[in-house]
Design a protein around this motif. Sequence first.
Motif, short mmCIF file in Angstrom:
data_model
loop_
_atom_site.label_atom_id
_atom_site.label_comp_id
_atom_site.label_asym_id
_atom_site.label_seq_id
_atom_site.Cartn_x
_atom_site.Cartn_y
_atom_site.Cartn_z
N ALA A 176 4.55 -42.44 137.25
CA ALA A 176 4.38 -41.11 136.68
C ALA A 176 4.73 -40.01 137.68
CB ALA A 176 2.95 -40.92 136.20
N ARG A 177 5.06 -40.43 138.92
CA ARG A 177 5.39 -39.48 140.00
C ARG A 177 4.25 -38.51 140.26
NH1 ARG A 177 11.84 -38.05 138.88
NH2 ARG A 177 12.57 -40.21 138.96
N LEU A 178 3.05 -39.07 140.33
CA LEU A 178 1.86 -38.28 140.60
C LEU A 178 1.16 -38.79 141.85
CD1 LEU A 178 0.31 -37.95 137.02
CD2 LEU A 178 1.59 -36.21 138.28
N GLN A 179 0.46 -37.89 142.52
CA GLN A 179 -0.34 -38.24 143.68
C GLN A 179 -1.82 -38.20 143.29
OE1 GLN A 179 1.03 -39.15 146.62
NE2 GLN A 179 3.09 -38.83 145.79
N ALA A 180 -2.65 -38.72 144.17
CA ALA A 180 -4.09 -38.71 143.91
C ALA A 180 -4.61 -37.29 143.71
CB ALA A 180 -4.83 -39.39 145.06
N VAL A 181 -4.05 -36.34 144.43
CA VAL A 181 -4.51 -34.94 144.30
C VAL A 181 -4.15 -34.38 142.92
CG1 VAL A 181 -4.47 -34.42 146.75
CG2 VAL A 181 -2.37 -34.13 145.40
N ASP A 182 -3.06 -34.86 142.33
CA ASP A 182 -2.68 -34.41 140.99
C ASP A 182 -3.69 -34.90 139.96
OD1 ASP A 182 -0.26 -33.24 141.97
OD2 ASP A 182 0.64 -35.23 142.00
N VAL A 183 -4.12 -36.15 140.11
CA VAL A 183 -5.12 -36.71 139.21
C VAL A 183 -6.44 -35.96 139.37
CG1 VAL A 183 -6.43 -38.77 138.58
CG2 VAL A 183 -4.03 -38.97 139.25
N ALA A 184 -6.82 -35.68 140.60
CA ALA A 184 -8.07 -34.96 140.85
C ALA A 184 -8.05 -33.59 140.20
CB ALA A 184 -8.29 -34.83 142.36
N VAL A 200 -10.93 -39.84 143.61
CA VAL A 200 -9.71 -40.55 143.20
C VAL A 200 -9.29 -41.54 144.28
CG1 VAL A 200 -7.31 -40.28 142.47
CG2 VAL A 200 -9.00 -38.55 141.83
N ASN A 201 -9.44 -41.16 145.54
CA ASN A 201 -9.10 -42.08 146.62
C ASN A 201 -9.96 -43.34 146.57
OD1 ASN A 201 -7.04 -40.53 147.75
ND2 ASN A 201 -8.48 -39.33 149.00
N ARG A 202 -11.23 -43.17 146.19
CA ARG A 202 -12.09 -44.35 146.04
C ARG A 202 -11.60 -45.24 144.91
NH1 ARG A 202 -16.29 -40.68 147.81
NH2 ARG A 202 -16.66 -39.96 145.68
N ALA A 220 -6.21 -32.63 137.60
CA ALA A 220 -6.17 -32.75 136.14
C ALA A 220 -7.53 -33.10 135.56
CB ALA A 220 -5.14 -33.82 135.73
N LEU A 221 -8.32 -33.90 136.29
CA LEU A 221 -9.62 -34.34 135.80
C LEU A 221 -10.77 -33.48 136.33
CD1 LEU A 221 -7.83 -36.82 135.11
CD2 LEU A 221 -9.82 -38.24 135.62
N ALA A 222 -10.44 -32.52 137.21
CA ALA A 222 -11.46 -31.66 137.81
C ALA A 222 -12.51 -32.48 138.57
CB ALA A 222 -12.13 -30.78 136.76
N VAL A 223 -12.03 -33.42 139.39
CA VAL A 223 -12.92 -34.21 140.25
C VAL A 223 -12.48 -34.04 141.70
CG1 VAL A 223 -13.39 -35.89 138.44
CG2 VAL A 223 -11.53 -36.31 140.05
N ASP A 224 -13.32 -34.48 142.61
CA ASP A 224 -13.00 -34.40 144.03
C ASP A 224 -11.89 -35.39 144.36
OD1 ASP A 224 -13.14 -34.86 146.94
OD2 ASP A 224 -14.95 -33.64 146.84
#
Length: 243
Positions: free
Chosen positions: A12-20, A30-32, A22-26
């Motif tokens: 999806a060409r996304l990084q962990a920070v992008d997921v964080a 996501v790294n965990r 989008a989901l409004a989480v730390d």
Amino acid sequence: MSENLRRALAAARLQAVDVAAALAVDPKTVNRWMKGRIPYPRHRWAVADLLQVDEAELWPEVASGRVISDDVRAVYPHRWAVPQSVWRRLFQEAAERIDILTYSGLFLAEDAGMVRLLGERARAGVQVRILLGDPDSPEVAARGQDEGIGHDVMAARIRNSLTLYRQLQGVEGVAIRLHRTVLYNSIYRADDDLLVNIHAYGTPAAQAPVIHVRATEDEGTAAVYLASLERVWATAVPAASAR
């Protein structure tokens, strides 16, 4: 390391920070997940929606135990627990119709991006119907009292929503009506998918559960809510003609 999640993010060409974001989480959360920790169900479903894959592809060890019928896709414990990405995807993917049935739905009306999205979908040919409670109705007053905020606050929220939706009133394909019904559920519909916010006495809508229902047959779960929505629409009046 969750290889399935890592591969899906790469595709999806996304990084962990992008997921964080989008989901409004730390981002640490996501790294965990990336390191192998399994997210809570609501986060698993939100990540799967964001990456446009099935949950089983990301976490096959837990997805097999998820007991949900064909027409009930997900259950969220509170409306605030529904990720923003889920709301946006719901309306963004609508091809024919969008329906919003609530009393004020101020959380959507205050989202300028969401209002803009509704206008864009209408201009693309999607029929958008917005049903808000009549701020002068006894039903709205009773709901305000039930939630402990008072009838004047609930009515003010509705008037705020009407003001924020004003930019949509001139858009072809958008219709806004006011209803005077006892609303047992708020319904947010995009084609065959519905997010149903189940109201509970004395509980603000944001704290009440939400179920994601998909229409799979004429007599299924979704059909019950769709029939209710149509009955409310038939008795509602255009917002411009309300007092």
